[in-house]
Motif scaffolding. Sequence first.
Motif, PDB file in Angstrom:
ATOM      1  N   ALA A 256       0.818  -1.202   0.000  1.00 49.77           N
ATOM      2  CA  ALA A 256       0.000   0.000   0.000  1.00 49.77           C
ATOM      3  C   ALA A 256       0.858   1.259   0.000  1.00 49.77           C
ATOM      4  O   ALA A 256       0.624   2.179   0.768  1.00 49.77           O
ATOM      5  CB  ALA A 256      -0.935  -0.010   1.210  1.00 49.77           C
ATOM      6  N   THR A 257       1.907   1.284  -0.820  1.00 49.05           N
ATOM      7  CA  THR A 257       2.794   2.437  -0.842  1.00 49.05           C
ATOM      8  C   THR A 257       2.899   2.980  -2.260  1.00 49.05           C
ATOM      9  O   THR A 257       3.258   2.247  -3.180  1.00 49.05           O
ATOM     10  CB  THR A 257       4.200   2.055  -0.326  1.00 49.05           C
ATOM     11  N   TRP A 258       2.611   4.246  -2.404  1.00 47.80           N
ATOM     12  CA  TRP A 258       2.826   4.969  -3.659  1.00 47.80           C
ATOM     13  C   TRP A 258       3.737   6.154  -3.393  1.00 47.80           C
ATOM     14  O   TRP A 258       3.575   6.861  -2.390  1.00 47.80           O
ATOM     15  CB  TRP A 258       1.497   5.488  -4.211  1.00 47.80           C
ATOM     16  N   THR A 259       4.658   6.373  -4.297  1.00 47.39           N
ATOM     17  CA  THR A 259       5.453   7.595  -4.263  1.00 47.39           C
ATOM     18  C   THR A 259       4.672   8.693  -4.987  1.00 47.39           C
ATOM     19  O   THR A 259       3.636   8.424  -5.619  1.00 47.39           O
ATOM     20  CB  THR A 259       6.801   7.375  -4.949  1.00 47.39           C
ATOM     21  N   VAL A 260       5.186   9.917  -4.940  1.00 51.72           N
ATOM     22  CA  VAL A 260       4.519  10.996  -5.657  1.00 51.72           C
ATOM     23  C   VAL A 260       4.571  10.746  -7.157  1.00 51.72           C
ATOM     24  O   VAL A 260       3.677  11.160  -7.906  1.00 51.72           O
ATOM     25  CB  VAL A 260       5.157  12.358  -5.294  1.00 51.72           C
ATOM     26  N   GLU A 261       5.616  10.024  -7.628  1.00 57.27           N
ATOM     27  CA  GLU A 261       5.702   9.684  -9.048  1.00 57.27           C
ATOM     28  C   GLU A 261       4.618   8.698  -9.442  1.00 57.27           C
ATOM     29  O   GLU A 261       4.017   8.811 -10.523  1.00 57.27           O
ATOM     30  CB  GLU A 261       7.093   9.109  -9.368  1.00 57.27           C
ATOM     31  N   HIS A 262       4.361   7.706  -8.586  1.00 51.99           N
ATOM     32  CA  HIS A 262       3.258   6.770  -8.839  1.00 51.99           C
ATOM     33  C   HIS A 262       1.930   7.511  -8.874  1.00 51.99           C
ATOM     34  O   HIS A 262       1.087   7.272  -9.756  1.00 51.99           O
ATOM     35  CB  HIS A 262       3.206   5.697  -7.746  1.00 51.99           C
ATOM     36  N   LEU A 263       1.731   8.391  -7.904  1.00 51.58           N
ATOM     37  CA  LEU A 263       0.484   9.154  -7.822  1.00 51.58           C
ATOM     38  C   LEU A 263       0.279   9.990  -9.079  1.00 51.58           C
ATOM     39  O   LEU A 263      -0.826  10.055  -9.627  1.00 51.58           O
ATOM     40  CB  LEU A 263       0.514  10.044  -6.579  1.00 51.58           C
ATOM     41  N   ALA A 264       1.351  10.617  -9.542  1.00 49.81           N
ATOM     42  CA  ALA A 264       1.249  11.463 -10.730  1.00 49.81           C
ATOM     43  C   ALA A 264       0.959  10.638 -11.988  1.00 49.81           C
ATOM     44  O   ALA A 264       0.172  11.050 -12.838  1.00 49.81           O
ATOM     45  CB  ALA A 264       2.539  12.261 -10.912  1.00 49.81           C
ATOM     46  N   ARG A 265       1.603   9.478 -12.101  1.00 49.21           N
ATOM     47  CA  ARG A 265       1.365   8.649 -13.289  1.00 49.21           C
ATOM     48  C   ARG A 265      -0.085   8.164 -13.316  1.00 49.21           C
ATOM     49  O   ARG A 265      -0.721   8.152 -14.373  1.00 49.21           O
ATOM     50  CB  ARG A 265       2.328   7.455 -13.305  1.00 49.21           C
ATOM     51  N   TRP A 266      -0.592   7.748 -12.149  1.00 46.01           N
ATOM     52  CA  TRP A 266      -2.002   7.346 -12.087  1.00 46.01           C
ATOM     53  C   TRP A 266      -2.911   8.517 -12.437  1.00 46.01           C
ATOM     54  O   TRP A 266      -3.873   8.365 -13.182  1.00 46.01           O
ATOM     55  CB  TRP A 266      -2.323   6.831 -10.681  1.00 46.01           C
ATOM     56  N   LEU A 267      -2.603   9.696 -11.910  1.00 50.90           N
ATOM     57  CA  LEU A 267      -3.450  10.854 -12.148  1.00 50.90           C
ATOM     58  C   LEU A 267      -3.428  11.264 -13.619  1.00 50.90           C
ATOM     59  O   LEU A 267      -4.429  11.771 -14.151  1.00 50.90           O
ATOM     60  CB  LEU A 267      -2.982  12.028 -11.266  1.00 50.90           C
ATOM     61  N   ALA A 268      -2.309  11.034 -14.309  1.00 50.31           N
ATOM     62  CA  ALA A 268      -2.236  11.358 -15.731  1.00 50.31           C
ATOM     63  C   ALA A 268      -3.270  10.568 -16.530  1.00 50.31           C
ATOM     64  O   ALA A 268      -3.826  11.065 -17.516  1.00 50.31           O
ATOM     65  CB  ALA A 268      -0.827  11.066 -16.262  1.00 50.31           C
ATOM     66  N   PHE A 269      -3.546   9.340 -16.113  1.00 49.66           N
ATOM     67  CA  PHE A 269      -4.591   8.548 -16.759  1.00 49.66           C
ATOM     68  C   PHE A 269      -5.964   8.904 -16.201  1.00 49.66           C
ATOM     69  O   PHE A 269      -6.950   8.934 -16.930  1.00 49.66           O
ATOM     70  CB  PHE A 269      -4.313   7.057 -16.557  1.00 49.66           C
ATOM     71  N   ALA A 270      -6.028   9.170 -14.901  1.00 47.02           N
ATOM     72  CA  ALA A 270      -7.309   9.478 -14.264  1.00 47.02           C
ATOM     73  C   ALA A 270      -7.914  10.769 -14.806  1.00 47.02           C
ATOM     74  O   ALA A 270      -9.137  10.933 -14.837  1.00 47.02           O
ATOM     75  CB  ALA A 270      -7.126   9.592 -12.747  1.00 47.02           C
TER      76      ALA A 270
END
Length: 496
Positions: A256-270
């Motif tokens: 259950a760990t996301w870095t800010v880079e993971h969060l940003a990549r997900w948000l780019a699709f979201a």
Amino acid sequence: MPSKTTKASGAEQGGQPKIPGISVYQRRGRWTFMVYLDKDPLTGKRPSIQGPVFDTDAEAFQAAVLAKAKAEENGGKKLVLPTDTVEQVVSKWLVAVKDSVKPSQYANWETNARAYVYPLIGHLPFRKADVTVLNAFYARLSNNGRIKPDNNLKMYQYWSKHRDQRDGQGPTSREIAEACGVTIHAAKAAVTRYRRGRVAEAKPTGLARKSIKNIHGMLCLVWVDVIGQGFKVDNATTNARIPKQPGRRRSRTREATWTVEHLARWLAFALRDRFYGLWVLEATTGMRRSELAGADEVRLDREKKILHVHETRVVVNGRAEDSDGKTDAGWRAISLDDFTFEVICRYIDMLHEEAKKYGKGYENPGKLAVWPDGKLVHPDTLTRRFNKLVDLAGVPKIRLHDVRHAYVTLARILGVNRKILADRVGHANETVTDTVYTHVSVGHDRELADKIGGAILEALKEAAGSELKVELEAGRVYELEAGAAPVDQRGELFAA
């Protein structure tokens, strides 16, 4: 050495209101309560209810209020007869508390009672259900208490065995439903998961410790009410212990760990999804799923750039129902950074345009989690769409609720004030050393919002590979670059 007992002041109780007859205090580092009832007109004695121990003062206070209300409501009537079994006692208790708790809480209690308490210890006389019985009960639940069939693993095994059928497309959803005894909707969702590479893993035979703690919490309240009605029995829940489950928490924390880079990549699709405004809110505020599902435009203060979180939508026995929040701390005001505020305003404009085109039949104007016809979105639908976006983005697979954890972790890394952070995400309690203010920090989270929103936006620009631009047009509501994945009328996201 005698245990140390400390009476709590109003401030130490987290600002809980003072109620005559209720005393909340610390005992051995945990919290308990004492409820004093009205004097008996014949004996002159004042009956009292000694509560079990809780992890927080808020839990102890809520249990005390419920115990006092039930004792006064029953007017001295016995909740338990000497010959009653555990099932009879719990059944009576559920009837007595039904109108004084939230429907979602009652549904959880009733489900736990029918699924676990009644089958294992329900036949025992209540008088004989002591701490030894409860410890054995919790141990059984921990080792092999799971009763729900592992349909996901069953479907995955069938799909894997027949995946070469139909030129590599695998079995149809109807075939899986008939072979595994599930609904066609569950089979369709399962096929979608497996084709996206999600592998089903066998669930443990025992219940999660959190589930056992929920059952224990219910039984604590049962014993408190029974003793409060004058039934002479020891409180078996006070010294009962829930077994530890080594390795589970550590494994879950890694997943259950996301870095800010993971969060940003997900948000780019979201941002290409129909509910892009909700996803941005989730990423930059850490709101709960129920809060996203219940968000209302009327709660947005455009002048101050503040979103007031009040209404929520929760799932009770599979059905979505309106609620008033998880805790009192859930009612809060969240400052929005410029990026989030601009996105949510454009998202609302899109909803207004849809309502205008749909006409008089449009439902639920003002709600943010709606389809193009204004019908409310089921909270479970948000979870499924989140999982789709996670798969498309290629980031580590986590739960929707874990985005909230990632937000809090990012805030801690950036060194924000922990009291203001607790207010912002709606946590009811924080440790004494972190208590900077005795009031809710409404509006004080502006700097926090800008700091985290800015960090996410910078990471998002890098992940997107181009400057962000917002376009409101049919099919694409928020476009990062040419060729973004299309969105159909029902909001289904397709991989490019």
